[in-house]
Design an enzyme around this catalytic site. Structure first.
Site, mmCIF file in Angstrom:
data_model
loop_
_atom_site.group_PDB
_atom_site.id
_atom_site.type_symbol
_atom_site.label_atom_id
_atom_site.label_comp_id
_atom_site.label_asym_id
_atom_site.label_seq_id
_atom_site.Cartn_x
_atom_site.Cartn_y
_atom_site.Cartn_z
ATOM 1 N N GLY A 68 7.369 -63.675 -38.298
ATOM 2 C CA GLY A 68 8.190 -63.338 -37.138
ATOM 3 C C GLY A 68 7.495 -62.380 -36.182
ATOM 4 N N SER A 69 6.830 -61.375 -36.728
ATOM 5 C CA SER A 69 6.187 -60.369 -35.859
ATOM 6 C C SER A 69 5.114 -61.016 -34.985
ATOM 7 C CB SER A 69 5.546 -59.257 -36.702
ATOM 8 O OG SER A 69 6.514 -58.651 -37.517
ATOM 9 N N GLN A 81 16.612 -63.591 -37.926
ATOM 10 C CA GLN A 81 17.787 -63.420 -38.787
ATOM 11 C C GLN A 81 18.768 -64.586 -38.682
ATOM 12 O OE1 GLN A 81 18.561 -61.012 -41.053
ATOM 13 N NE2 GLN A 81 16.632 -59.952 -40.726
ATOM 14 N N CYS A 113 11.334 -51.098 -42.112
ATOM 15 C CA CYS A 113 10.119 -50.644 -41.448
ATOM 16 C C CYS A 113 10.180 -49.161 -41.125
ATOM 17 C CB CYS A 113 9.910 -51.418 -40.153
ATOM 18 S SG CYS A 113 10.383 -53.129 -40.297
ATOM 19 N N ASN A 132 19.167 -57.561 -37.023
ATOM 20 C CA ASN A 132 18.796 -57.459 -38.435
ATOM 21 C C ASN A 132 19.516 -56.329 -39.165
ATOM 22 O OD1 ASN A 132 16.815 -56.398 -36.423
ATOM 23 N ND2 ASN A 132 16.128 -55.249 -38.204
ATOM 24 N N HIS A 154 10.169 -65.799 -44.816
ATOM 25 C CA HIS A 154 10.630 -65.001 -45.963
ATOM 26 C C HIS A 154 12.054 -64.484 -45.833
ATOM 27 C CE1 HIS A 154 10.120 -60.672 -44.630
ATOM 28 N NE2 HIS A 154 9.393 -61.257 -43.711
HETATM 29 C C1 LIG Z 1 12.029 -59.544 -40.429
HETATM 30 C C2 LIG Z 1 12.174 -59.630 -38.954
HETATM 31 C C3 LIG Z 1 11.056 -59.752 -38.117
HETATM 32 C C4 LIG Z 1 9.646 -59.731 -38.660
HETATM 33 O O1 LIG Z 1 9.319 -60.912 -39.332
HETATM 34 P P1 LIG Z 1 8.024 -60.912 -40.297
HETATM 35 O O2 LIG Z 1 7.915 -62.326 -40.738
HETATM 36 O O3 LIG Z 1 8.341 -59.958 -41.407
HETATM 37 O O4 LIG Z 1 6.877 -60.472 -39.462
HETATM 38 C C5 LIG Z 1 11.249 -59.859 -36.776
HETATM 39 N N1 LIG Z 1 12.482 -59.850 -36.250
HETATM 40 C C6 LIG Z 1 13.592 -59.730 -37.005
HETATM 41 C C7 LIG Z 1 14.927 -59.759 -36.370
HETATM 42 C C8 LIG Z 1 13.472 -59.617 -38.386
HETATM 43 O O5 LIG Z 1 14.568 -59.483 -39.126
#
Ligand SMILES: *Cc1c(COP(=O)(O)O)cnc(C)c1O
Length: 393
Positions: A72-73, A181, A326, A153, A203
């Site tokens: 996601g990041s 999410q 985080c 989140n 994940h």
């Molecule tokens: C977990 C999360 C991310 C980051 O995703 P990763 O796969 O851990 O890099 C980004 N945005 C939201 C809303 C998240 O919950």
């Protein structure tokens, strides 16, 4: 009886058995490089493209609009920086976002702000929901991008994505949503909802860590992220993570196969937990009670520290969270809770419980058995609580 209850599925989820079984052959007998011309390579390529088609189908997208990332990041960074620098060259240097985005978005726009971009952070009000008219009012001549998350989140609130997407479309402005999410918990159709770019991560939905995707609508000119081979149509080079891509595809199948039934069950569990925890004095629910993710519980308990609460819960075998993973380790209260107007001292005493389909009613029973006692115990030792009670406001 002490149990083990994993209730932090918004932080990460265990890989499901079906997903794990589906991915294992791609580490052993089906290990080919999708770019190779012999049969194990071609087989891997075929599987890879089938997974892409399947993932696209779940989102209402076309296969060539899906680009795999490490999560996601990366997807958030790529979408936001890519469009900002592309359109910034044409003088469009304004970005609209909200105050309670994930740090993958917030820290990205903050970095852009240091590099000459201007950022508008929209209010999310007490219920934790962006107002579409605020998006419309914030749009300027030089706006390059609107980026608003699909579901938060921490407090789980679901945003009016279709309304925001339609406003952006009418103004000819690109719209990105961090749907990490939401994917797997809510049915999404990127075309119907006028979404130009969407980030997702494996994940959070029972696929492994380190795999995600960015949907980019055909016609959006997003610059390449990684130079190298021709993978991901030259936009993000590097040999594909075939096993994890297959996992993501299977995880989406599982998530959407019985979504309505599962969500009905999760909502019952969530609401019973909220009702039970609300009997604790000086507690409050954070975020809209209805427009929230089925498995999300987030409440504050005045007079206690979230960190102490988590340690006590952990001792009882319950994994929850306070603020986002985080930022844990820092003593700053959650930016999300501050954004919905909670004062610092209350924002410190928050608890997020996030269920997945693997949780049960017995988990809810156990949390409700343990939580009130822990809150009372911590309050007995808290000078803050004495102060609150003596003022009795
Ligand atoms: C977990 C999360 C991310 C980051 O995703 P990763 O796969 O851990 O890099 C980004 N945005 C939201 C809303 C998240 O919950």
């Amino acid at each position: 009886m002490k149990r083990f209850v994993y209730a932090d599925n918004a932080a990460t989820t265990p890989v499901s058995k079906t997903v794990l079984e589906a991915m294992l052959p791609f580490y052993t007998e089906k290990y080919g490089n999708p770019s190779s011309l012999y049969s194990v390579g071609r087989d891997a390529k075929k599987i890879l493209e089938e997974a892409r088609e399947n993932i696209a189908r779940h989102l209402g997208a076309l296969p060539n609009e899906i680009f795999f990332t490490s999560g996601g990041s990366e997807a958030d960074n790529w979408a936001i920086k890519g469009i900002a620098y592309e359109l910034g060259k044409k003088g469009k240097k304004h970005i609209i976002t909200s105050k309670f985005e994930h740090h993958a978005v917030l820290h990205t726009v903050q970095a852009l702000a240091k590099d000459g971009f201007e950022v508008t952070y929209l209010d999310v009000y007490e219920n934790g929901i962006v107002k579409p008219e605020d998006v419309e009012n914030a749009i300027r001549e030089d706006t390059a991008l609107v980026t608003i998350m699909y579901a938060n989140n921490e407090i789980g609130t679901i945003q009016p994505i279709t309304e925001i997407g339609t406003i952006c479309k009418n103004h000819g402005i690109l719209f990105h949503t961090d749907a990490v999410q939401a994917v797997g918990n809510i049915r999404i159709n990127v075309k119907d909802e006028n979404i130009d770019m969407l980030s997702l991560s494996g994940h959070k939905l029972h696929a492994p860590k380190g795999i995600g995707a960015l949907y980019v609508r055909r016609g959006v000119r997003l610059p390449n992220l990684i130079a190298g081979g021709a993978q991901e149509r030259g936009k993000r080079a590097g040999t594909e993570n075939v096993a994890s891509i297959v996992a993501l595809s299977v995880a989406l199948d599982e998530a959407y196969a019985n979504l309505e039934e599962r969500n009905a069950r999760l909502i019952r569990m969530r609401d019973r937990l909220i009702k039970g925890a609300a009997t604790i004095e000086r507690s409050r629910l954070n975020g809209d009670p209805i427009k929230r993710l089925p498995g999300n519980f987030n409440m504050c308990f005045e007079g206690i520290e979230g960190e102490s609460l988590l340690l006590k819960l952990d001792f009882a075998g319950i994994c929850g969270s306070s603020g986002s993973a985080c930022t844990s380790g820092s003593l700053d209260p959650s930016h999300v809770l501050l954004a919905i107007g909670l004062p610092h001292e209350i924002a410190h005493g928050s608890l997020r419980i996030s269920f997945s389909d693997q949780n049960t009613e017995e988990d809810v029973d156990y949390i409700l058995e343990v939580l009130p006692n822990i809150v009372s115990y911590l309050r007995e030792m808290s000078p803050l609580w004495d102060e609150i009670m003596s003022k009795n406001v």
